[in-house]
Design a protein around this motif. Structure first.
Motif, PDB file in Angstrom:
ATOM      1  N   LEU A 112      18.714   1.848 -12.944  1.00 43.27           N
ATOM      2  CA  LEU A 112      17.641   1.975 -11.947  1.00 43.27           C
ATOM      3  C   LEU A 112      17.182   3.418 -11.839  1.00 43.27           C
ATOM      4  N   GLY A 113      15.861   3.598 -11.785  1.00 42.00           N
ATOM      5  CA  GLY A 113      15.284   4.933 -11.714  1.00 42.00           C
ATOM      6  C   GLY A 113      14.740   5.244 -10.338  1.00 42.00           C
ATOM      7  N   TYR A 114      14.068   6.387 -10.262  1.00 45.94           N
ATOM      8  CA  TYR A 114      13.523   6.847  -8.976  1.00 45.94           C
ATOM      9  C   TYR A 114      12.327   6.008  -8.514  1.00 45.94           C
ATOM     10  N   GLY A 115      11.681   5.349  -9.433  1.00 40.45           N
ATOM     11  CA  GLY A 115      10.542   4.529  -9.024  1.00 40.45           C
ATOM     12  C   GLY A 115      10.935   3.401  -8.097  1.00 40.45           C
ATOM     13  N   VAL A 116      12.088   2.789  -8.327  1.00 42.90           N
ATOM     14  CA  VAL A 116      12.560   1.710  -7.461  1.00 42.90           C
ATOM     15  C   VAL A 116      12.898   2.255  -6.076  1.00 42.90           C
ATOM     16  N   ALA A 117      13.589   3.391  -6.043  1.00 45.98           N
ATOM     17  CA  ALA A 117      13.936   3.988  -4.749  1.00 45.98           C
ATOM     18  C   ALA A 117      12.681   4.399  -3.981  1.00 45.98           C
ATOM     19  N   THR A 118      11.695   4.923  -4.692  1.00 47.11           N
ATOM     20  CA  THR A 118      10.441   5.320  -4.031  1.00 47.11           C
ATOM     21  C   THR A 118       9.712   4.107  -3.456  1.00 47.11           C
ATOM     22  N   ALA A 119       9.643   3.031  -4.210  1.00 47.02           N
ATOM     23  CA  ALA A 119       8.974   1.824  -3.729  1.00 47.02           C
ATOM     24  C   ALA A 119       9.709   1.228  -2.537  1.00 47.02           C
ATOM     25  N   PHE A 120      11.016   1.189  -2.620  1.00 51.64           N
ATOM     26  CA  PHE A 120      11.795   0.609  -1.520  1.00 51.64           C
ATOM     27  C   PHE A 120      11.645   1.441  -0.244  1.00 51.64           C
ATOM     28  N   GLY A 121      11.732   2.743  -0.386  1.00 49.84           N
ATOM     29  CA  GLY A 121      11.559   3.602   0.787  1.00 49.84           C
ATOM     30  C   GLY A 121      10.147   3.559   1.348  1.00 49.84           C
ATOM     31  N   SER A 122       9.153   3.417   0.486  1.00 49.93           N
ATOM     32  CA  SER A 122       7.765   3.339   0.964  1.00 49.93           C
ATOM     33  C   SER A 122       7.544   2.083   1.792  1.00 49.93           C
ATOM     34  N   GLY A 123       8.131   0.964   1.355  1.00 55.79           N
ATOM     35  CA  GLY A 123       8.007  -0.270   2.147  1.00 55.79           C
ATOM     36  C   GLY A 123       8.634  -0.132   3.515  1.00 55.79           C
ATOM     37  N   LEU A 124       9.774   0.546   3.603  1.00 58.36           N
ATOM     38  CA  LEU A 124      10.412   0.761   4.905  1.00 58.36           C
ATOM     39  C   LEU A 124       9.575   1.664   5.804  1.00 58.36           C
ATOM     40  N   LEU A 125       8.944   2.693   5.227  1.00 59.94           N
ATOM     41  CA  LEU A 125       8.091   3.571   6.031  1.00 59.94           C
ATOM     42  C   LEU A 125       6.880   2.828   6.593  1.00 59.94           C
ATOM     43  N   ILE A 126       6.312   1.951   5.801  1.00 62.73           N
ATOM     44  CA  ILE A 126       5.154   1.184   6.292  1.00 62.73           C
ATOM     45  C   ILE A 126       5.567   0.256   7.429  1.00 62.73           C
ATOM     46  N   LEU A 127       6.733  -0.373   7.296  1.00 60.73           N
ATOM     47  CA  LEU A 127       7.218  -1.239   8.378  1.00 60.73           C
ATOM     48  C   LEU A 127       7.522  -0.438   9.639  1.00 60.73           C
ATOM     49  N   LEU A 128       8.079   0.764   9.457  1.00 59.40           N
ATOM     50  CA  LEU A 128       8.335   1.618  10.618  1.00 59.40           C
ATOM     51  C   LEU A 128       7.029   2.054  11.276  1.00 59.40           C
ATOM     52  N   GLY A 129       6.015   2.344  10.471  1.00 60.01           N
ATOM     53  CA  GLY A 129       4.708   2.669  11.037  1.00 60.01           C
ATOM     54  C   GLY A 129       4.101   1.507  11.799  1.00 60.01           C
ATOM     55  N   ALA A 130       4.308   0.283  11.310  1.00 60.33           N
ATOM     56  CA  ALA A 130       3.813  -0.896  12.030  1.00 60.33           C
ATOM     57  C   ALA A 130       4.527  -1.070  13.368  1.00 60.33           C
ATOM     58  N   TYR A 131       5.794  -0.712  13.401  1.00 58.94           N
ATOM     59  CA  TYR A 131       6.559  -0.822  14.651  1.00 58.94           C
ATOM     60  C   TYR A 131       6.089   0.200  15.690  1.00 58.94           C
ATOM     61  N   LEU A 132       5.755   1.393  15.242  1.00 58.08           N
ATOM     62  CA  LEU A 132       5.356   2.451  16.168  1.00 58.08           C
ATOM     63  C   LEU A 132       3.898   2.362  16.590  1.00 58.08           C
ATOM     64  N   THR A 133       3.101   1.707  15.801  1.00 63.84           N
ATOM     65  CA  THR A 133       1.666   1.656  16.087  1.00 63.84           C
ATOM     66  C   THR A 133       1.381   0.627  17.161  1.00 63.84           C
ATOM     67  N   HIS A 134       0.595   1.035  18.143  1.00 67.11           N
ATOM     68  CA  HIS A 134       0.137   0.120  19.192  1.00 67.11           C
ATOM     69  C   HIS A 134      -1.181  -0.493  18.755  1.00 67.11           C
ATOM     70  N   GLY A 135      -1.296  -1.802  18.981  1.00 65.26           N
ATOM     71  CA  GLY A 135      -2.542  -2.477  18.661  1.00 65.26           C
ATOM     72  C   GLY A 135      -3.619  -2.173  19.678  1.00 65.26           C
ATOM     73  N   ARG A 136      -4.819  -2.628  19.374  1.00 65.29           N
ATOM     74  CA  ARG A 136      -5.945  -2.444  20.300  1.00 65.29           C
ATOM     75  C   ARG A 136      -5.736  -3.306  21.528  1.00 65.29           C
ATOM     76  N   ARG A 137      -6.054  -2.716  22.660  1.00 65.25           N
ATOM     77  CA  ARG A 137      -5.974  -3.463  23.903  1.00 65.25           C
ATOM     78  C   ARG A 137      -7.249  -4.257  24.112  1.00 65.25           C
TER      79      ARG A 137
END
Length: 229
Positions: A112-137
């Protein structure tokens, strides 16, 4: 507001990492941009066939990045959630297919190379951003306030064109059967009609004359008969 800003920033960083990951080594020094995306949906696993850029792992990663950008602009947590799940899903599915083709997965230079780790970490960051983001009221739209109107006073229907006789002549005089006096609330009873009696007690009825003769049975009292001369 600050939490939404941080969530959007993390989601954008994750989207950039997802797009960049196919250009890094995924397994055995092979870049994700050379791995066919069709191999993820076949039962044989990852093949050594080289893929075009738009037919490689860059396609789902690029789509997830666009979905992330749309979610940040619209502040849509659903869009960010779908983008993060797409990146993680493609990464995990590739690992399953690669394991089927190689028999096992190893880490290191030939694994396994760095590309897999980068993709996996990027998916987690996007999910964390979805958790922190408030939707429109959602705001409820209220109509203009209705101006207060004083109720119309009750006037026995005289305002709305009813028969003026409905007030027993108190307003319009005795021409409609009233007493002719304003403010009077009662009417005198009408005496029964007697064709043979006087018109009114205490008064003398004057009979009309025709040709100098007195008419005794004319139509003055409502009866008819031959005149007597």
């Amino acid at each position: 507001m600050f939490r939404t800003f941080v969530g959007s920033l993390l989601a954008l960083i994750g989207a950039a990492g997802a797009v960049w990951s196919p250009f890094r080594a995924w397994y055995g020094g092979r870049h994700g941009s050379g791995i066919r995306v069709d191999d993820l949906f076949t039962g044989v696993g990852v093949t050594p066939d080289k893929a075009a850029l738009l037919g490689s792992l860059f396609l789902p990663m690029g789509f997830a990045a666009l979905l992330t950008l749309l979610g940040v602009l619209l502040r849509s947590r659903l869009a960010l959630l779908l983008a993060g799940l797409l990146v993680l899903g493609v990464t995990v599915l590739w690992m399953v297919r690669q394991g089927q083709a190689a028999g096992s997965l190893t880490a290191g230079g030939d694994g396994l190379g760095y590309g897999v780790a980068t993709a996996f970490g990027s998916g987690l960051l996007i999910l964390l951003g979805a958790y922190l983001t408030h939707g429109r009221r959602r705001t409820r739209a209220y109509g203009e306030p209705v101006p207060y109107e004083e109720p119309v006073p009750y006037d026995d229907g005289r305002r709305y064109g009813e028969d003026p006789r409905s007030d027993d002549g108190r307003r319009y005089g005795s021409g409609y059967g009233g007493t002719g006096e304003r403010g009077s609330g009662e009417q005198p009873p009408m005496p029964p009609y007697d064709p043979d009696g006087p018109d009114d007690p205490g008064t003398t009825r004057t009979l009309p004359t025709i040709g100098g003769s007195t008419v005794e049975g004319g139509s003055l009292d409502g009866t008819s008969g031959p005149p007597k001369t």
